[in-house]
Design a protein around this motif. Structure first.
Motif, PDB file in Angstrom:
ATOM      1  N   ILE A  61      39.727  46.190  36.394  1.00 41.50           N
ATOM      2  CA  ILE A  61      41.173  46.170  36.143  1.00 41.50           C
ATOM      3  C   ILE A  61      41.660  44.726  36.243  1.00 41.50           C
ATOM      4  N   ALA A  62      42.137  44.196  35.135  1.00 41.04           N
ATOM      5  CA  ALA A  62      42.667  42.830  35.122  1.00 41.04           C
ATOM      6  C   ALA A  62      44.187  42.876  35.149  1.00 41.04           C
ATOM      7  N   ILE A  63      44.771  42.053  36.016  1.00 36.83           N
ATOM      8  CA  ILE A  63      46.227  41.916  36.113  1.00 36.83           C
ATOM      9  C   ILE A  63      46.562  40.438  35.960  1.00 36.83           C
ATOM     10  N   ALA A  64      47.349  40.130  34.951  1.00 39.43           N
ATOM     11  CA  ALA A  64      47.705  38.737  34.670  1.00 39.43           C
ATOM     12  C   ALA A  64      49.210  38.557  34.767  1.00 39.43           C
ATOM     13  N   PHE A  76      51.417  36.210  44.510  1.00 39.06           N
ATOM     14  CA  PHE A  76      51.025  37.088  43.402  1.00 39.06           C
ATOM     15  C   PHE A  76      49.786  37.899  43.775  1.00 39.06           C
ATOM     16  N   LEU A  77      48.801  37.227  44.387  1.00 33.11           N
ATOM     17  CA  LEU A  77      47.569  37.917  44.775  1.00 33.11           C
ATOM     18  C   LEU A  77      47.861  39.041  45.759  1.00 33.11           C
ATOM     19  N   SER A  78      48.695  38.787  46.743  1.00 31.69           N
ATOM     20  CA  SER A  78      49.011  39.815  47.741  1.00 31.69           C
ATOM     21  C   SER A  78      49.736  41.003  47.126  1.00 31.69           C
ATOM     22  N   TRP A  90      39.577  36.304  41.189  1.00 29.52           N
ATOM     23  CA  TRP A  90      40.744  35.739  40.505  1.00 29.52           C
ATOM     24  C   TRP A  90      40.536  34.286  40.123  1.00 29.52           C
ATOM     25  N   ALA A  91      41.451  33.837  39.273  1.00 28.48           N
ATOM     26  CA  ALA A  91      41.517  32.424  38.891  1.00 28.48           C
ATOM     27  C   ALA A  91      42.935  32.141  38.433  1.00 28.48           C
ATOM     28  N   VAL A 129      43.930  38.299  38.097  1.00 36.22           N
ATOM     29  CA  VAL A 129      43.153  38.951  39.149  1.00 36.22           C
ATOM     30  C   VAL A 129      42.381  40.096  38.494  1.00 36.22           C
ATOM     31  N   VAL A 130      41.054  40.109  38.661  1.00 37.57           N
ATOM     32  CA  VAL A 130      40.230  41.194  38.118  1.00 37.57           C
ATOM     33  C   VAL A 130      39.666  41.989  39.292  1.00 37.57           C
TER      34      VAL A 130
END
Length: 237
Positions: A61-64, A76-78, A90-91, A129-130
């Protein structure tokens, strides 16, 4: 460095010292808040997007999403990470700053492929984030690189984008009677974050701070001076 000290004489009066101090504080705050946003134009993601696919029983699942600076990346990551997932890799890219992590996957098999997908997309101020839920079948290093890279690339491919011009902070010291003219010009150039500071130490004047498109700063300064018929002092980051 801020263009300030050249505008004040070495033996300035107390009012000029006060103005100088307040300008130094303003510029330090402006530089701190925009240290990762060098003046320029870029294309970024307009809204957060998600892409899902299953590869050999593992769910990816990728979230951009858009991040304005590096400090926002942790926030954003949290918001999007799944603590129940096997990996949250992530990157992100902010100007010429890159960071990535494999989050437990073999070194170079997750974060770097996601980063490569961001770079290939031509987007900036973006984080991907994948999330992986392991399905019981090992993919091998080559399989992981392809899975993370393609998942990130498909997510970015489907993302709505927008073109953005970065803003630069400016300030101008202006007499009260010229505020109407100044504000008319500021509205014409669609500036943002307008604030007034009346404690300049000079009677009958105020300092107005704002942010303007990086490529409009000189034109705005010229327009204000022309319409006010006065050589006002502008301060820039």
């Amino acid at each position: 460095m801020p263009v300030i000290t050249s505008l004040l004489q070495p033996n300035c009066c107390n009012s000029n010292k006060l103005l100088h101090h307040r300008l130094i504080c303003w510029c330090n705050k402006a530089m701190s808040s925009s240290s990762n946003n060098q003046p320029g134009a870029f294309t970024t993601i307009r809204e957060t997007v998600t892409f899902k696919q299953e590869i050999k029983k593992s769910k990816f699942i990728a979230i951009a999403g858009h991040i304005p600076d590096q400090q926002y990346a942790n926030s954003f990551l949290s918001q999007v990470k799944d603590p129940k997932a096997t990996h949250n890799c992530w990157a992100y890219k902010v100007g010429d700053q890159y960071r990535s992590t494999d989050d437990g996957e073999p070194s170079g098999t997750a974060g770097k492929p996601i980063q490569a997908a961001i770079e290939a997309s031509g987007l900036d101020r973006v984080m991907v984030v994948v999330i992986r839920h392991f399905g019981g079948i090992e993919l091998g290093t080559g399989g992981l690189v392809r899975a993370y890279g393609r998942t990130a690339a498909e997510c970015l491919k489907n993302a709505p984008t927008c073109f953005v011009k970065s803003k630069v902070p400016m300030a101008v010291e202006v007499p009260f009677e010229l505020l109407g003219i100044l504000y008319h010009q500021l509205q014409s150039f669609k500036v943002e974050d307008i604030k007034q500071d009346y404690e300049t130490g000079k009677e009958g004047t105020t300092m107005v701070t704002f942010k303007v498109d990086f490529d409009q700063a000189k034109s705005l300064e010229d327009a204000v001076k022309d319409n006010c018929s006065r050589d006002l002092l502008f301060y820039k980051k």
